[in-house]
Design a protein around this motif. Structure first.
Motif, PDB file in Angstrom:
ATOM      1  N   LEU A  53      16.868  61.368 -38.800  1.00 45.63           N
ATOM      2  CA  LEU A  53      16.900  61.952 -37.322  1.00 45.63           C
ATOM      3  C   LEU A  53      16.427  61.167 -36.439  1.00 45.63           C
ATOM      4  N   ASN A  54      15.315  60.085 -36.492  1.00 44.43           N
ATOM      5  CA  ASN A  54      15.106  59.165 -35.992  1.00 44.43           C
ATOM      6  C   ASN A  54      16.135  57.886 -35.633  1.00 44.43           C
ATOM      7  N   LEU A  58      17.077  57.253 -31.709  1.00 42.98           N
ATOM      8  CA  LEU A  58      16.938  56.023 -31.415  1.00 42.98           C
ATOM      9  C   LEU A  58      18.198  55.243 -31.044  1.00 42.98           C
ATOM     10  N   PHE A  59      19.094  55.441 -31.843  1.00 42.07           N
ATOM     11  CA  PHE A  59      20.431  54.697 -31.573  1.00 42.07           C
ATOM     12  C   PHE A  59      21.844  55.628 -31.725  1.00 42.07           C
ATOM     13  N   PRO A  60      21.769  56.647 -30.681  1.00 45.83           N
ATOM     14  CA  PRO A  60      22.826  57.623 -30.761  1.00 45.83           C
ATOM     15  C   PRO A  60      24.185  57.330 -31.209  1.00 45.83           C
ATOM     16  N   LEU A  94      26.664  62.356 -28.767  1.00 52.37           N
ATOM     17  CA  LEU A  94      25.960  61.224 -29.230  1.00 52.37           C
ATOM     18  C   LEU A  94      26.538  60.106 -28.308  1.00 52.37           C
ATOM     19  N   ASP A  95      27.832  60.116 -28.004  1.00 55.00           N
ATOM     20  CA  ASP A  95      28.264  58.969 -27.364  1.00 55.00           C
ATOM     21  C   ASP A  95      27.939  58.939 -25.920  1.00 55.00           C
ATOM     22  N   LYS A 170      20.092  70.994 -30.678  1.00 59.95           N
ATOM     23  CA  LYS A 170      19.204  70.866 -29.449  1.00 59.95           C
ATOM     24  C   LYS A 170      17.825  70.368 -29.569  1.00 59.95           C
ATOM     25  N   ASN A 171      17.235  71.403 -30.663  1.00 57.17           N
ATOM     26  CA  ASN A 171      15.799  70.996 -31.005  1.00 57.17           C
ATOM     27  C   ASN A 171      15.783  69.475 -31.449  1.00 57.17           C
ATOM     28  N   CYS A 172      16.587  69.086 -32.493  1.00 61.72           N
ATOM     29  CA  CYS A 172      16.590  67.707 -33.006  1.00 61.72           C
ATOM     30  C   CYS A 172      16.739  66.762 -32.016  1.00 61.72           C
ATOM     31  N   LEU A 173      17.476  66.869 -31.002  1.00 63.58           N
ATOM     32  CA  LEU A 173      17.687  65.916 -30.247  1.00 63.58           C
ATOM     33  C   LEU A 173      17.104  66.254 -28.715  1.00 63.58           C
TER      34      LEU A 173
END
Length: 200
Positions: A53-54, A58-60, A94-95, A170-173
Motif C-alpha cells: 500500500l505504501n 509513494l510511487f503511484p 495511478l497515472d 478511496k480510503n487506501c489512497l
C-alpha cells in the motif's frame, strides 16, 4: 524510406518494452515503504500488505507499471480480473495522482483491527457491523476476504472489483491518512479475512 522508418519505429517500440519489462523497485524505494518492518505486533503478511500500500501511495505511476500491469487475480481464483474495468480505472487514477505520504503502523489500531478480524473470521461474517469489538469512529475501515498474501490483499482493496463506490480504493489512497492498523485472520467462509484501519 518507409521501410527504414517502420524498422526504426519497431526497434524503438521493442526497446521501450524491454525497458518496461526490466523496471523494478530500488532498495531505497522498498525501504521507504517498509514502515512496518520493525513492528513486533504484525506478522510477515501484514507487514507485506502495508509495504504494498505504501508503494502505491509513494510511487503511484511506478506501482501501476510494476504491480498492476499484468495482474489479473490470484492463482487461487484464476484470472477473474482480466476484463475488469476497475483495473483500467485504477490505472488511470495511478497515472494522474500525486505521490502522498506513507502510512505508519500504530499498535492500538492493529489491536482494534485484530479484534474485528477474529470476530468476523470465527463467525464467518462479512461486513462492518461489530458485535463485541468496539469501532473507533475516527477510523476509516476496509475489509478484505479470501486473500492470504500482502500483495493480493492490497490489490483487492485498490482494484475494488465490482464495488461501484470504490470505497476501499478511496480510503487506501486518501491523502489525509497517515496511520494504519491491520490484522489478518482465518475466515470460516473465505479462508482468510483482513481488517485495515486508517486514520489522519
Amino acid at each position: 524510406m518507409k521501410t527504414i522508418l517502420l524498422t526504426t519505429f519497431l526497434l524503438l517500440s521493442f526497446s521501450l518494452l524491454a525497458q518496461d519489462n526490466k523496471l523494478s523497485w530500488s532498495k531505497p524505494e522498498l525501504d521507504s515503504a517498509k514502515t512496518a518492518d520493525t513492528c513486533q505486533f504484525l506478522n510477515a503478511i501484514e507487514k507485506d500488505a502495508i509495504m504494498y500500500l505504501n508503494l502505491a501511495r509513494l510511487f503511484p505511476q511506478k506501482f501501476a507499471k510494476i504491480e498492476l500491469s499484468g495482474y489479473y487475480g490470484t492463482k487461487k481464483y484464476g484470472d477473474y480480473l482480466k476484463d475488469s474495468p476497475y483495473i483500467i480505472s485504477l490505472q488511470q487514477m495511478l497515472d494522474t495522482i500525486q505521490p502522498m505520504s506513507r502510512l505508519i503502523p500504530v499498535d492500538s489500531m492493529a489491536e482494534n483491527a485484530k479484534c474485528f478480524a477474529i470476530e468476523m473470521g470465527d463467525s464467518g461474517y462479512t461486513g462492518h457491523e461489530r458485535i463485541k469489538c468496539a469501532k473507533e469512529k475516527k477510523y476509516a475501515e476496509c475489509c478484505s476476504f479470501g486473500m492470504n498474501t500482502g500483495k493480493d490483499i492490497m490489490m483487492q482493496m485498490l482494484i475494488d472489483h465490482n464495488i461501484e463506490s470504490l470505497g476501499h480504493r478511496k480510503n487506501c489512497l486518501n491523502v489525509t491518512y497517515t496511520k494504519i492498523g491491520l490484522a489478518l485472520h482465518t475466515h470460516t467462509e473465505w479462508g482468510h479475512c483482513c481488517v485495515i484501519e486508517l486514520m489522519k
